[in-house]
Design a protein around this motif. Structure first.
Motif, PDB file in Angstrom:
ATOM      1  N   HIS A 279      22.670   7.316 -46.519  1.00  0.00           N
ATOM      2  CA  HIS A 279      22.948   8.312 -45.087  1.00  0.00           C
ATOM      3  C   HIS A 279      24.109   7.987 -44.334  1.00  0.00           C
ATOM      4  CE1 HIS A 279      21.930  10.549 -41.617  1.00  0.00           C
ATOM      5  NE2 HIS A 279      22.224   9.574 -41.121  1.00  0.00           N
ATOM      6  N   GLU A 283      27.288  10.208 -43.882  1.00  0.00           N
ATOM      7  CA  GLU A 283      27.774  10.553 -42.282  1.00  0.00           C
ATOM      8  C   GLU A 283      28.920  10.144 -41.860  1.00  0.00           C
ATOM      9  OE1 GLU A 283      26.510  13.323 -41.512  1.00  0.00           O
ATOM     10  OE2 GLU A 283      25.215  13.360 -43.133  1.00  0.00           O
ATOM     11  N   TYR A 331      24.749  12.654 -25.217  1.00  0.00           N
ATOM     12  CA  TYR A 331      24.971  11.516 -25.953  1.00  0.00           C
ATOM     13  C   TYR A 331      25.353  10.009 -25.436  1.00  0.00           C
ATOM     14  CZ  TYR A 331      24.093  14.477 -29.913  1.00  0.00           C
ATOM     15  OH  TYR A 331      23.401  15.472 -30.846  1.00  0.00           O
ATOM     16  N   SER A 351      22.305  11.364 -37.112  1.00  0.00           N
ATOM     17  CA  SER A 351      21.815  12.155 -37.862  1.00  0.00           C
ATOM     18  C   SER A 351      23.112  13.397 -38.148  1.00  0.00           C
ATOM     19  CB  SER A 351      20.737  13.144 -37.424  1.00  0.00           C
ATOM     20  OG  SER A 351      21.272  13.745 -36.169  1.00  0.00           O
ATOM     21  N   ALA A 352      23.098  13.911 -39.158  1.00  0.00           N
ATOM     22  CA  ALA A 352      24.117  14.782 -39.498  1.00  0.00           C
ATOM     23  C   ALA A 352      24.447  15.743 -38.450  1.00  0.00           C
ATOM     24  CB  ALA A 352      23.568  15.681 -40.883  1.00  0.00           C
ATOM     25  N   LYS A 353      23.237  16.314 -37.844  1.00  0.00           N
ATOM     26  CA  LYS A 353      23.396  17.238 -36.651  1.00  0.00           C
ATOM     27  C   LYS A 353      24.050  16.273 -35.350  1.00  0.00           C
ATOM     28  CE  LYS A 353      20.357  20.093 -33.562  1.00  0.00           C
ATOM     29  NZ  LYS A 353      20.567  19.250 -32.172  1.00  0.00           N
ATOM     30  N   GLN A 354      23.698  15.219 -35.124  1.00  0.00           N
ATOM     31  CA  GLN A 354      24.283  14.318 -34.004  1.00  0.00           C
ATOM     32  C   GLN A 354      25.478  14.348 -34.158  1.00  0.00           C
ATOM     33  OE1 GLN A 354      21.748  11.117 -34.089  1.00  0.00           O
ATOM     34  NE2 GLN A 354      19.837  12.186 -32.851  1.00  0.00           N
ATOM     35  N   GLY A 356      27.761  15.939 -35.718  1.00  0.00           N
ATOM     36  CA  GLY A 356      28.454  17.043 -35.863  1.00  0.00           C
ATOM     37  C   GLY A 356      28.778  17.550 -34.642  1.00  0.00           C
ATOM     38  N   GLU A 357      27.476  17.290 -33.906  1.00  0.00           N
ATOM     39  CA  GLU A 357      27.683  17.780 -32.270  1.00  0.00           C
ATOM     40  C   GLU A 357      28.768  16.949 -31.514  1.00  0.00           C
ATOM     41  OE1 GLU A 357      23.940  17.772 -30.881  1.00  0.00           O
ATOM     42  OE2 GLU A 357      23.245  19.893 -31.714  1.00  0.00           O
TER      43      GLU A 357
END
Length: 370
Positions: A279, A283, A331, A351-354, A356-357
């Motif tokens: 992971h 990422e 964040y 995470s992928a979402k974090q 990306g944001e």
């Protein structure tokens, strides 16, 4: 009472010179809780086996095993190390501090690279030794500079590999070259807190140095890939005399009963370790590519083999402004104000979402301020 008499205890001058360790924040300046990507914790948490071990009822009135025998045996079995050559600590931080305390003191020097783990400076000063910084090479350790900085007063040399906070990683050949350039009576401490995120063969080669040389101590931790930062468990391996000296001065009962049990369980959960490493690699690469796309705005991600990336802000947008924008977006990342890294942010891989944001927030910021 004369004017020269003290009215309260006075610390040693080297203690007064210490800047206390500053942990990664989890809240904004206004008190809002933030997603914490400032302390290099595992975004996947800990594995199921470790969680199950922590959930089992225990007797808190009883002291833990003072020698952490079961844990040392489990570590030894995994890495092919004699358990007698292993010492456990309250995180690897305790062991890093004990290394300086055991082998350095007033009049001695403790050497490390510029832009490295702040605990090394603290460890040197708390035992009265003089911390010495060697010049870096593009934010990473420079072997030639470290070797050139060794003097007759050098007693301990620290190398974080991978390095915190920059993420750089020296190949094993360079680590060995550094060691070969040190006098036999200088302790070489190889801090491998992030070893599980790197090439396994190179990481294990670092451990092998501790079995081959009399002056090498290798430290590792359960706080990162194993996801047990809250339990504070670390370990070190080295020659029998090194381990014996650290055992003389470490805290008694320094690893809790629950921590020992969770760490033993975590060592056997190879699937969780593999998933965490995969992971992180995926990422981190995706995030580095996103930062690379912002290179025209002065952003640069340093090469990293750890579970974080350091982003440099060398254009119109400052690291402080980016730090504040990310806090506004929810964040917490690590800023280093007032020093040589004030233009940088260390960002834990989440995470992928974090991720990306975070990348989207930085893009919006630099495009708005161009």
């Amino acid at each position: 009472m004369s004017e020269t008499e003290q009215t309260a205890p006075v610390p040693k001058p080297w203690i007064e010179a210490i800047h206390a360790y500053v942990p990664g924040k989890a809240k904004a300046s206004d008190g809002r809780a933030l997603v914490k990507l400032s302390a290099n914790e595992n975004p996947l948490g800990c594995g199921a086996a470790a969680a199950e071990a922590l959930a089992k009822p225990r007797t808190p009135a009883r002291y833990p095993d003072p020698g952490a025998v079961g844990l040392r045996e489990a570590i030894g079995a995994l890495h092919g190390i004699d358990a007698a050559r292993i010492v456990c600590g309250t995180g690897s931080d305790e062991l890093l501090n004990l290394a300086a305390q055991a082998y350095a003191g007033p009049g001695d020097e403790v050497l490390f690279s510029r832009h490295t783990f702040s605990v090394y400076d603290i460890a040197a000063r708390r035992c009265g030794a003089q911390p010495v910084e060697a010049p870096d090479s593009d934010y990473g350790a420079d072997v030639d500079a470290l070797r050139a900085a060794v003097t007759e007063r050098t007693r301990v040399v620290y190398l974080a590999n991978p390095n915190n906070p920059t993420g750089s990683n020296l190949p094993h050949s360079e680590v060995a070259r550094l060691l070969d350039g040190l006098p036999a009576d200088v302790l070489f401490v190889l801090d491998q807190a992030y070893a599980e995120y790197t090439d396994a063969a190179s990481a294990e080669a670092g451990l092998a140095l501790a079995s081959e040389r009399q002056n090498v101590l290798v430290t590792r931790t359960f706080s990162k890939i194993y996801g047990l930062a809250g339990e504070r468990i670390g370990w070190a391996t080295g020659a029998p005399d090194l381990v014996a000296n650290l055992n003389r001065i470490r805290g008694p009962f320094n690893v809790t009963t629950s921590g020992q049990a969770a760490a033993v369980a975590a060592l056997g959960d190879h699937g969780f370790v593999r998933r965490s490493a995969e992971h992180n690699a995926q990422e981190r690469a995706r995030f580095v590519d996103a930062i690379g796309a912002l290179g025209n705005y002065g952003l640069r991600a340093l090469p990293s083999e750890a579970n974080f990336t350091m982003v440099l802000f060398e254009g119109a947008v400052s690291a402080e402004a980016a730090h504040d924008a990310l806090a506004e977006a929810g964040y917490a990342v690590r800023h280093f104000p007032g020093g040589d890294l004030s233009h940088a942010l260390r960002i834990t891989i989440g995470s992928a979402k974090q991720m990306g944001e975070i990348a989207a927030t930085l893009r919006e910021l630099v495009e708005r301020d161009q």
